[in-house]
Design a protein around this motif. Structure first.
Motif, mmCIF file in Angstrom:
data_model
loop_
_atom_site.group_PDB
_atom_site.id
_atom_site.type_symbol
_atom_site.label_atom_id
_atom_site.label_comp_id
_atom_site.label_asym_id
_atom_site.label_seq_id
_atom_site.Cartn_x
_atom_site.Cartn_y
_atom_site.Cartn_z
ATOM 1 N N LYS A 1 -98.988 -59.101 -60.114
ATOM 2 C CA LYS A 1 -100.405 -58.720 -61.070
ATOM 3 C C LYS A 1 -100.155 -57.385 -61.964
ATOM 4 O O LYS A 1 -100.468 -57.673 -63.471
ATOM 5 N N ASN B 1 -108.736 -51.957 -65.734
ATOM 6 C CA ASN B 1 -107.641 -53.288 -65.931
ATOM 7 C C ASN B 1 -107.398 -54.555 -64.698
ATOM 8 O O ASN B 1 -108.646 -54.095 -64.036
ATOM 9 N N PRO B 2 -106.639 -54.611 -64.077
ATOM 10 C CA PRO B 2 -106.264 -55.530 -63.577
ATOM 11 C C PRO B 2 -106.824 -55.512 -62.068
ATOM 12 O O PRO B 2 -107.215 -56.058 -61.219
ATOM 13 N N ASP C 1 -98.832 -56.656 -66.077
ATOM 14 C CA ASP C 1 -100.213 -56.174 -67.253
ATOM 15 C C ASP C 1 -99.201 -55.103 -67.755
ATOM 16 O O ASP C 1 -99.675 -54.630 -69.040
#
Length: 267
Positions: free
Chosen positions: A148, A7-8, A152
Motif C-alpha cells: 500500500k 493518506n491511505p 502511494d
C-alpha cells in the motif's frame, strides 16, 4: 488540499506536514552542525517516479538513518544537489515517503510514536521480539501495508532488519520486490554509528563525518530472477555481502564490534 485529507493509512496530511517541518528543524544540526553529512548521488532523487520506489539501505541506528534520508530526499527534490543547506525545503516536504520499522520499536515511547505518524509502516518482526529470538509467520497485513505504501509513494527499508553490520538480508525484502516490481534504489550510509547512540536520539560524539551514497537503481528481472539472486544483488548493492569482509582489516572489524558493545547500554 483539504484540511483533513488523509493518506491511505488514515494519517491527516496537514498534521503530518507540520510534524515533518518541526522534527526536521529540530534535527537539522545533527547532520549539518554538530556533525557533517557528506552526500553523494542525490541528483538521482529528483528524477524518480512519484510512487513505487523502494530504497534499500544498511542500518546503523534506529531513527537517525531515516531522519537523515528525509532531509536528503526533500532537499534534493527542491534542487539541492548533495546538500541539505538551508532548511527551506522542509516547508513543502514530500508527504508520501514511508519507512519500514518494527512495530515494537515504533510504539516504545512518545518520540517513536511521533516518528511513526510521520511515515512508519510498522511491522511485526518474524525473527525477534522483546529482545528474544522467535520464529513466527509473516503477517499478511504487514505485507499488504508495505505494498500500500509503495502504491502511494516511496518506501525506505533496511533489509538486514538490524543495526549490526554484516548480517544477512531478509528474504522477505526480495519477495516484496518480486511482488510489487518497484524501482529499487540502494543507499549506503556510514558514520551514524559513531555519531549517535543506538536509537539515534542522543548525540554521542560531535565532529563526525557522516556519509550517504545514493546509487543508481538496480536492474532486476522481476519475473525470472530468483529470491536468492535478488538477495545477493541487494547484499552487494548496500555493501553488506560477506565478500566485503575480506578487504576490511581485522582490527577495524574488532573496533566496530567493540563500538557496538559500548552502544548497548543506551538501548
Amino acid at each position: 488540499m483539504g484540511l483533513f485529507k488523509k493518506n491511505p493509512f488514515g494519517h491527516i496530511l496537514f498534521l503530518k506536514r507540520w510534524l515533518i517541518r518541526i522534527m526536521g528543524a529540530l534535527t537539522h544540526r545533527r547532520f549539518k552542525g554538530f556533525n557533517q553529512l557528506q552526500i553523494v548521488g542525490s541528483e538521482i532523487i529528483k528524477d524518480l517516479p512519484e510512487n513505487n520506489v523502494l530504497f534499500v539501505s544498511n542500518h546503523q541506528t534506529y531513527f537517525a538513518d531515516v531522519v537523515a534520508m528525509f532531509h536528503v530526499f526533500n532537499a534534493s527534490l527542491h534542487g539541492r544537489v548533495d546538500s541539505i543547506k538551508n532548511i527551506g525545503y522542509l516547508w513543502d516536504p514530500k508527504l508520501n515517503i514511508y519507512f519500514v520499522a518494527a512495530k515494537e520499536t515504533m510504539s516504545s515511547g512518545l518520540l517513536p510514536k511521533v516518528l511513526a505518524y510521520a511515515g512508519s509502516v510498522s511491522i511485526e518482526r518474524t525473527w525477534r521480539a522483546q529482545g528474544k529470538e522467535v520464529n513466527r509467520q509473516v503477517k499478511m497485513s504487514d505485507v499488504s501495508n508495505i505494498s500500500k505504501a509503495l502504491n502511494d509513494g516511496w518506501v525506505v527499508t533496511f533489509p538486514q532488519g538490524t543495526t549490526k553490520p554484516w548480517k544477512p538480508i531478509r528474504r522477505g525484502t526480495a519477495h516484496i520486490i518480486k511482488q510489487n516490481k518497484p524501482l529499487v534504489v540502494p543507499i549506503v550510509i556510514d558514520g551514524f554509528r559513531r555519531s549517535f547512540d543506538k536509537k539515534g536520539i542522543r548525540i554521542k560524539k560531535k565532529g563526525i563525518l557522516q556519509s550517504m551514497e545514493i546509487k543508481q537503481p538496480l536492474e532486476i528481472d522481476y519475473e525470472n530472477e530468483s529470491v536468492e539472486a535478488i538477495v545477493e544483488k541487494l547484499e552487494y548493492a548496500i555493501e553488506q555481502h560477506p565478500s566485503f569482509l575480506k578487504v576490511i582489516p581485522q582490527k577495524e572489524l574488532e573496533a566496530q564490534e567493540e563500538l557496538n558493545k559500548q552502544r548497548q547500554w543506551r538501548y
